[in-house]
Design a protein around this motif. Structure first.
Motif, PDB file in Angstrom:
ATOM      1  N   PRO A  98       0.824  -1.200   0.000  1.00 36.03           N
ATOM      2  CA  PRO A  98       0.000   0.000   0.000  1.00 36.03           C
ATOM      3  C   PRO A  98       0.863   1.256   0.000  1.00 36.03           C
ATOM      4  N   SER A  99       0.260   2.356  -0.350  1.00 29.64           N
ATOM      5  CA  SER A  99       0.962   3.629  -0.258  1.00 29.64           C
ATOM      6  C   SER A  99       0.303   4.453   0.842  1.00 29.64           C
ATOM      7  N   VAL A 100       1.018   5.464   1.274  1.00 31.11           N
ATOM      8  CA  VAL A 100       0.465   6.314   2.317  1.00 31.11           C
ATOM      9  C   VAL A 100      -0.101   7.566   1.675  1.00 31.11           C
ATOM     10  N   ALA A 101      -1.397   7.779   1.875  1.00 32.04           N
ATOM     11  CA  ALA A 101      -2.034   8.943   1.278  1.00 32.04           C
ATOM     12  C   ALA A 101      -1.650  10.190   2.061  1.00 32.04           C
ATOM     13  N   VAL A 102      -1.595  11.296   1.343  1.00 39.76           N
ATOM     14  CA  VAL A 102      -1.301  12.562   2.018  1.00 39.76           C
ATOM     15  C   VAL A 102      -2.622  13.181   2.471  1.00 39.76           C
ATOM     16  N   PRO A 103      -2.829  13.299   3.757  1.00 43.17           N
ATOM     17  CA  PRO A 103      -4.123  13.784   4.233  1.00 43.17           C
ATOM     18  C   PRO A 103      -4.201  15.303   4.202  1.00 43.17           C
ATOM     19  N   SER A 104      -5.395  15.796   4.399  1.00 44.38           N
ATOM     20  CA  SER A 104      -5.596  17.229   4.559  1.00 44.38           C
ATOM     21  C   SER A 104      -5.154  17.626   5.964  1.00 44.38           C
ATOM     22  N   PRO A 105      -5.090  18.908   6.245  1.00 44.35           N
ATOM     23  CA  PRO A 105      -4.679  19.331   7.595  1.00 44.35           C
ATOM     24  C   PRO A 105      -5.576  18.769   8.691  1.00 44.35           C
ATOM     25  N   LEU A 106      -6.814  18.355   8.330  1.00 40.12           N
ATOM     26  CA  LEU A 106      -7.727  17.864   9.369  1.00 40.12           C
ATOM     27  C   LEU A 106      -7.175  16.617  10.049  1.00 40.12           C
ATOM     28  N   THR A 107      -6.903  15.579   9.226  1.00 39.02           N
ATOM     29  CA  THR A 107      -6.377  14.346   9.801  1.00 39.02           C
ATOM     30  C   THR A 107      -4.990  14.573  10.392  1.00 39.02           C
ATOM     31  N   THR A 108      -4.202  15.398   9.696  1.00 37.60           N
ATOM     32  CA  THR A 108      -2.872  15.695  10.221  1.00 37.60           C
ATOM     33  C   THR A 108      -2.983  16.264  11.633  1.00 37.60           C
ATOM     34  N   THR A 109      -3.936  17.193  11.810  1.00 34.92           N
ATOM     35  CA  THR A 109      -4.127  17.771  13.135  1.00 34.92           C
ATOM     36  C   THR A 109      -4.500  16.696  14.147  1.00 34.92           C
ATOM     37  N   ALA A 110      -5.429  15.833  13.729  1.00 32.49           N
ATOM     38  CA  ALA A 110      -5.877  14.795  14.657  1.00 32.49           C
ATOM     39  C   ALA A 110      -4.701  13.920  15.100  1.00 32.49           C
ATOM     40  N   ILE A 111      -3.892  13.507  14.117  1.00 32.55           N
ATOM     41  CA  ILE A 111      -2.764  12.629  14.450  1.00 32.55           C
ATOM     42  C   ILE A 111      -1.746  13.378  15.299  1.00 32.55           C
ATOM     43  N   ALA A 112      -1.478  14.632  14.892  1.00 36.20           N
ATOM     44  CA  ALA A 112      -0.490  15.399  15.632  1.00 36.20           C
ATOM     45  C   ALA A 112      -0.931  15.601  17.078  1.00 36.20           C
ATOM     46  N   LEU A 113      -2.226  15.882  17.267  1.00 34.14           N
ATOM     47  CA  LEU A 113      -2.724  16.041  18.633  1.00 34.14           C
ATOM     48  C   LEU A 113      -2.539  14.744  19.427  1.00 34.14           C
ATOM     49  N   GLY A 114      -2.820  13.640  18.738  1.00 32.93           N
ATOM     50  CA  GLY A 114      -2.637  12.346  19.410  1.00 32.93           C
ATOM     51  C   GLY A 114      -1.211  12.172  19.885  1.00 32.93           C
ATOM     52  N   VAL A 115      -0.253  12.478  18.997  1.00 33.77           N
ATOM     53  CA  VAL A 115       1.161  12.313  19.369  1.00 33.77           C
ATOM     54  C   VAL A 115       1.519  13.250  20.518  1.00 33.77           C
ATOM     55  N   VAL A 116       1.072  14.512  20.389  1.00 37.46           N
ATOM     56  CA  VAL A 116       1.438  15.496  21.413  1.00 37.46           C
ATOM     57  C   VAL A 116       0.890  15.074  22.771  1.00 37.46           C
ATOM     58  N   VAL A 117      -0.398  14.704  22.802  1.00 36.95           N
ATOM     59  CA  VAL A 117      -0.983  14.308  24.082  1.00 36.95           C
ATOM     60  C   VAL A 117      -0.265  13.078  24.634  1.00 36.95           C
ATOM     61  N   THR A 118       0.019  12.135  23.743  1.00 36.75           N
ATOM     62  CA  THR A 118       0.703  10.911  24.193  1.00 36.75           C
ATOM     63  C   THR A 118       2.040  11.240  24.841  1.00 36.75           C
ATOM     64  N   LEU A 119       2.791  12.111  24.188  1.00 40.08           N
ATOM     65  CA  LEU A 119       4.122  12.408  24.717  1.00 40.08           C
ATOM     66  C   LEU A 119       4.047  13.309  25.947  1.00 40.08           C
ATOM     67  N   VAL A 120       3.155  14.295  25.915  1.00 39.99           N
ATOM     68  CA  VAL A 120       3.069  15.200  27.064  1.00 39.99           C
ATOM     69  C   VAL A 120       2.618  14.438  28.305  1.00 39.99           C
ATOM     70  N   LEU A 121       1.581  13.619  28.141  1.00 40.88           N
ATOM     71  CA  LEU A 121       1.122  12.843  29.290  1.00 40.88           C
ATOM     72  C   LEU A 121       2.163  11.819  29.719  1.00 40.88           C
ATOM     73  N   GLY A 122       3.033  11.430  28.777  1.00 41.07           N
ATOM     74  CA  GLY A 122       4.069  10.469  29.132  1.00 41.07           C
ATOM     75  C   GLY A 122       5.249  11.124  29.813  1.00 41.07           C
ATOM     76  N   LEU A 123       5.621  12.327  29.329  1.00 42.05           N
ATOM     77  CA  LEU A 123       6.813  12.975  29.868  1.00 42.05           C
ATOM     78  C   LEU A 123       6.504  13.726  31.149  1.00 42.05           C
ATOM     79  N   ALA A 124       5.357  14.393  31.188  1.00 39.82           N
ATOM     80  CA  ALA A 124       5.033  15.207  32.369  1.00 39.82           C
ATOM     81  C   ALA A 124       3.612  14.909  32.812  1.00 39.82           C
ATOM     82  N   PRO A 125       3.392  13.731  33.340  1.00 39.96           N
ATOM     83  CA  PRO A 125       2.008  13.350  33.667  1.00 39.96           C
ATOM     84  C   PRO A 125       1.481  14.001  34.940  1.00 39.96           C
ATOM     85  N   GLN A 126       2.386  14.611  35.725  1.00 42.79           N
ATOM     86  CA  GLN A 126       1.974  14.954  37.077  1.00 42.79           C
ATOM     87  C   GLN A 126       0.828  15.948  37.111  1.00 42.79           C
ATOM     88  N   TYR A 127       0.898  16.990  36.241  1.00 41.52           N
ATOM     89  CA  TYR A 127      -0.163  17.998  36.271  1.00 41.52           C
ATOM     90  C   TYR A 127      -1.517  17.346  36.012  1.00 41.52           C
TER      91      TYR A 127
END
Lengths: 630, 550
Positions: free
Chosen positions: B508-537
């Protein structure tokens, strides 16, 4: 004044850092920087020594607390130094002989392209060795202990392009590791028993009986002995020292004769109170010393390689020291005294051997020497003085120190005293024999080398000056030390002193020593001086052949330890493959199978899903009701 | 009393003429998050009716985003106003709770839904059909798959923009679900969010038959479990004479005080309590996808359009666990020694079952479905702690998990071949060589699922296991960790597949998404890492929100 102590270590440490990190721009000056810093350290030591002499006897120890290393709850480790008379003796020996050997190396290593690195390692060794003897606690001592081990490894394998040197370095490292494990166990036991690493509280507590229990103290002492055996090449961990002669000769002189190998003696003497509280361990110490002094001497008789013959001799002489240290307060001071005099004459002998090799195209086989006294007079004279000192020729250094040890051994009393004293006397005879043999084969008799290929010549000044200085030490040190028992009294506050009661007078012992010495020399002369030495070694008796193979120690190690270890490893690997891997892959296979089975429940039919839900609900209800019922 | 009199009494009391029906007192401001979402959903329906087709997508997207953002703002406002802590109370005549857990969960649901809306609106992944961009949803849901009507609808470029109001209705139900404070509200909320989900599941543009089969299965099994739930509610009413949480809890704690004459024969009967409680729990366990009520999960996750799967997997789980928490902590704490052992059993089989069956999956969506089952087990371990830490750890876990899940499913929508999304695992081989960024992002999500440190998954798992261990269920934690080890195997296997296997020629190939899906994925990564690195707050936040109003 105590602030100078750290400077002793800092000077060579800075040197090591400079030379090892400085890169090529220091190639041309590096050796002088290293030598200068070693001399600087010696100068500081001299200042401290003068200062120490100026103070009252019981006020001589200095302490310097640099910083707290590890403060974790009850676990407290300091970087702190203690300079008392015992440490001072070592510091002077290390920096003094060390400086001379640095100077010697300037000439000896002149043509080596990795000279800068060599001096870096030498400085590293000095720093680590000084740390070892200056530490005021066992943990810091351990740091120095490992540091000298590292430096020794690096320097034995300095000519790493030679497979034999690389192997020898590895061997020294591995064998020492056994001893190091002993030291680390001892330190852990010390901490659990006494709650501290520092010398003063541990040794005070060890003295008061009952505080720790003799069993524990004996265990600690035996582990310390194991450590000493490793570092000082005592039976049964002696096998590495002969091979360590693969290193450059200045290394053999400094590390594997004068200083590092005596660290075991230091450790036992320093821990004297622990050993005094554990008589069983003391017996083990004297046994190890007595066995090794004979073992090394016998090996020394059979070697044709001049350095290996000297290595056997080193082993044997350290055996004397260990035995003396094992005798308790009647022996500590003499152990250290012999250590110092041995430091002079053995370093001198090694430097002499290096000088001979230097003039003989790095030939080490004494059967290819002969008649060298005319070609290298300075080497001959200094080597000869060292020879007289080591065999204990009356009036020279070795005579005073060795004679005292023999006397102390007899003074142990009873059968034990007779056995030990007898062993020491026998050792003295053999020492006289093999050292005379080395002397005769090297400097006397017919030349057995090809004048077309080899042109024996005297070494340069940088090499001969240290030899001359050491020769002075070999001749006079023992005598100076013995005036009014000066050395013994100097050490008394640290090591405590007791006078034994030998079964016969001191004159008898001395006479006996001189007699066995003459017997040894005469036998050697009969065998090697009166008739020509064959250029190839004769087959020899069974004992000779065994001694040539280091009394089969390597064969023993190979059969018992290496082969046993390999076998054990093979077995473990097989177990790992079958049992452990079997369990792991078995679990994986089981899980996969289980997964395949459970998957079948997911058949895609709503009716069976619903049925499973009903079943689940029934179980849920039933178990809930049952829990109340129970 | 004889049965005849009984029935007579029932009839007469029930048939008594009512007086004046009192107007309920409603705190509109405190219910504003829910009301905003429902209001927007209704406007959305009107938009479908009155706006020209070409504008609908844009307007619906804006409307949904605005409504969810406004709802979230309202939640934040309420929390800032102290309704999460000191002013927590029961609103709408005791039907809905406004307290810390409710607001925390509503906030999570709203944020997750907001991100999900982005993936719903994505129109660049599928190749344009007849010159018009299309999204993941069927052109015309009512058309028979493969029939002439469908072809005509596709040709006309229809899209099902109704998905946005349907989604909003589901979100509204989900907002009520964890706040419901009586059993009837609970049931109504369940149906309010379930029915839209059934419809959404059936709307896939590709593989429509699979999608419709999934929806039908979901509907049938959902209805089935609702029946159990309802039956359980009836039994609990029979036991306590009331459906309010506080009322039932009081009866359990103090015994029956006032006997309702109509229920004299049943009130205070513990058998009713135990059976009813078990059945209500079962209804909720079905929604969270716990073994043995999980059977719908893999089939539905696989068949539903992937954005819907992501939304369901994230938001439904949050809502259902919220309701479960409230039920166990408010209604049934007095009988925790009755339900804890059996729920331990459920948690164990859920953790192990999900992890073990996932090993042999060959489809990425089914794999993630079983992974969600295993995670339901881990969360259950925290729920069963019955401590304050149990509540806050579950709240944190839900927030962390929902973003990872959304992100992971969003990545699944990107990997495509000629037949649409390439969900066959074997096709993902070597993806890391072709599209290192996408593969790396997916690897982050997988590591978070596996609970590797520095990701939110680790912080969440640590929190629930810690709470479980402190409540004395150390052995449950051991089983949980073993299950995690099993689960790590199949997560890591996908990473190995992506990065260390040769790509297939026809992969398969990877489709280039619009900013909508990109935002969704990026938010997922950011939340995952932020909650992982600094979960205390966020742990503190969940800790402050960890008290139920009673």
């Amino acid at each position: 004044m105590e602030n100078l102590i750290a400077l002793l270590i800092a000077a060579p440490l800075v040197g090591a850092a400079l030379l090892l990190c400085g890169g090529k721009r220091l190639d041309r000056t590096g050796h002088w920087i290293g030598t200068l810093l070693a001399v600087a350290s010696f100068a500081v030591a001299a200042v401290l020594f003068t200062d120490m002499l100026g103070r009252a006897t019981d006020d001589r120890a200095l302490h310097q607390h640099l910083f707290t290393w590890i403060p974790v709850g009850g676990f407290h480790a300091d970087i702190a130094f203690q300079l008392d008379q015992l440490s001072m003796t070592f510091v002077l020996l290390i920096t003094g002989v060390g400086s001379l050997i640095h100077l010697y190396s300037v000439g000896y290593m002149a043509h080596d392209e990795r000279r800068r690195r060599f001096f870096g390692y030498l400085n590293l060794f000095l720093a680590a060795m000084l740390l070892l003897v200056l530490a005021d606690n066992y943990l810091l001592l351990y740091v120095g202990w490992e540091g000298v081990g590292l430096a020794s490894y690096l320097l034995i394998g300095f000519w790493q392009h030679k497979p034999s040197a690389a192997t020898a370095a590895k061997k020294a490292f591995l064998v020492n590791r056994v001893g190091d494990v002993g030291l680390s166990i001892a330190i852990m036991l010390l901490f659990t028993t006494f709650g501290t690493f520092a010398f003063a509280p541990v040794l005070d507590a060890a003295g008061t009986a009952g505080s720790a229990g003799e069993g524990k103290v004996t265990a600690i002492a035996l582990m310390l002995l194991l450590a000493a055996c490793g570092k000082s090449a005592q039976v049964p961990l002696q096998s590495w020292l002969g091979d360590a002669m693969e290193g450059p000769t200045p290394v053999s002189a400094l590390i594997h004769a004068a200083t590092m190998v005596t660290a075991g003696v230091y450790l036992i003497t320093r821990s004297g109170a622990l050993f005094d509280a554990a008589p069983a361990a003391q017996t083990a110490v004297v046994a190890v010393g007595a066995v090794t002094l004979l073992f090394g001497a016998i090996v020394g008789c059979a070697k044709d390689d001049i350095k290996k013959a000297l290595a056997g001799s080193t082993m044997s002489q350290i055996g004397y020291m260990i035995m003396a240290a094992g005798l308790g307060p009647i022996g500590y001071a003499f152990a250290i005294m012999h250590l110092v005099t041995h430091g002079f004459f053995k370093a001198g002998l090694f430097l002499g051997a290096g000088s001979v090799m230097h003039g003989m195209n790095d030939e080490v086989d004494m059967r290819r020497y002969g008649g060298l006294r005319k070609h290298m007079p300075v080497t001959f004279i200094t080597f000869g003085l060292g020879y007289l000192a080591i065999i204990g020729f009356p009036g020279l250094s070795g005579f005073f120190s060795k004679d005292k040890i023999i006397e102390a051994a007899f003074a142990k009393g009873g059968t034990e005293g007779l056995i030990l004293g007898g062993a020491a006397l026998l050792g003295a005879a053999i020492t006289a024999f093999y050292m005379t043999r080395v002397m005769l084969m090297t400097f006397f008799g017919e030349k057995r080398w090809d004048p077309d290929e080899v042109h024996p010549h005297e070494s340069p000044k940088t090499m001969t000056i240290p030899m001359i200085v050491l020769a002075f030490g070999s001749v006079f040190a023992g005598g100076l030390f013995s005036i009014n028992e000066a050395f013994v009294h100097w050490l008394e506050p640290v090591t405590s002193l007791a006078h034994g009661h030998p079964p016969f007078g001191a004159t008898v012992t001395t006479a006996a020593t001189v007699v066995v010495l003459l017997i040894g020399v005469a036998t050697a002369w009969l065998m090697y001086g009166r008739r020509p030495v064959p250029a190839t070694a004769p087959r020899g008796s069974v004992l000779t052949r065994a001694a040539r193979r280091d009394l089969l120690q390597d064969d023993f190690n190979h059969v018992v330890l290496v082969r046993g270890g390999t076998h054990l490893t093979d077995t473990l690997v097989r177990l790992d493959h079958t049992l452990v891997d079997g369990a792991v892959t078995g679990t994986a296979v089981t899980m996969g199978g289980l997964s395949g089975l459970l998957r079948r429940l997911q058949n895609g039919f709503v009716r069976s899903y619903a049925a499973q839900m009903v079943g689940g609900a029934a179980v849920l209800v039933a178990v809930t009701l049952l829990m109340r019922g129970v | 009393m004889n049965p005849v009199t009984d029935i007579h009494t029932l009839w007469t009391t029930a048939a008594e003429a009512p007086g004046r029906i009192p107007a309920p007192h409603i705190e509109y401001a405190q219910l504003s998050p829910t009301l905003i979402v429902f209001g927007a959903a209704i406007i959305g329906v009107l938009v479908e009716a009155f706006l020209p087709r070409r504008h609908r997508h844009t307007v619906q997207l804006l409307l949904a985003v605005l409504a969810l953002a406004a709802g979230f703002a309202a939640v934040v406002g309420l929390a800032a106003g102290g309704f999460a802590t000191t002013k927590a109370h029961l609103a709408a005549m005791g039907a809905l709770a406004v307290d810390g857990p409710a607001l925390f969960l509503q906030g999570t649901i709203l944020l997750v839904s907001l991100v999900a809306v982005f993936t719903f609106a994505e129109r660049r992944l599928d190749p344009a059909s007849h010159g018009k961009r299309v999204d993941s949803f069927a052109a015309q849901a009512a058309a028979v798959p493969g029939g002439a009507a469908e072809q005509a609808a596709v040709k006309a470029g229809f899209t099902t923009s109704e998905v946005f109001p349907i989604l909003l209705f589901a979100v509204g139900g989900m907002l009520i679900f964890p706040a419901a404070n009586d059993l009837l509200t609970l049931f109504v909320a369940l149906e309010v969010f379930s029915l839209p989900l059934y419809i959404l599941c059936a709307l896939a543009r590709r593989q429509r038959l699979l999608s419709q089969e999934a929806a039908l299965k979901y509907f049938l099994l959902g209805a089935f479990s609702s029946a159990f739930l309802l039956f359980g509610i009836a039994l609990l009413y029979g036991y306590a004479g009331t459906v309010t949480y506080a009322g039932i809890a009081e009866v359990i704690a103090d015994g029956t005080k006032q006997i309702d004459p109509a229920l004299a024969g049943t009130m205070g009967n513990d058998a009713l309590l135990l059976i009813g409680g078990a059945l209500v729990l079962m209804g909720l366990l079905f929604k969270v996808g716990a073994v043995p009520f999980h059977m719908w999960t893999p089939d539905v996750y696989q068949g539903a359009p992937t954005p819907v799967t992501g939304f369901m997997a994230a938001a439904t789980k949050v809502a259902a666990f919220g309701a479960l928490l409230r039920l166990l902590y408010v209604v049934l704490p007095g009988m925790r020694w009755d339900w804890r052992p059996v729920m331990w059993g459920v948690a164990i089989v859920t953790m192990l079952g999900g992890a073990i069956v996932a090993i042999t999956q060959t489809d990425i969506k089914r794999l993630l479905a079983y992974s969600s089952i295993a995670h339901a087990g881990f969360i259950l371990a925290g729920v069963l702690a019955t401590t304050q830490d149990g509540i806050s750890s579950v709240l944190f876990y839900l927030a962390a998990y929902s973003f990872v899940t959304l992100g992971a499913f969003a990545v699944v929508t990107l990997v495509r071949d000629a037949g649409g999304e390439a969900t066959q695992l074997s096709k993902w081989a070597g993806l890391g060589r072709r599209s290192p960024l996408v593969a790396a992002v997916f690897a982050v999500f997988l590591l978070a699922f596996a609970g590797i440190p520095l990701t939110s998954g680790f912080a969440g798992k640590f929190a629930v296991f810690k709470a479980a261990a402190q409540s004395g269920a150390g052995w449950l934690v051991v089983i949980g960790v073993l299950s995690s080890a099993i689960a790590a195997f199949f997560y890591i296997r996908v990473i190995v597949l992506m990065f260390f296997n040769e790509p297939k020629a026809d992969g398969p190939s990877v489709a280039v998404p619009s900013p909508l899906t990109t935002t969704a994925i990026a938010l997922g990564v950011v939340v995952t890492l932020v909650l992982g690195l600094a979960p205390q707050y966020f742990l503190d936040l969940a800790g402050q929100a960890g008290t139920f109003v009673r």
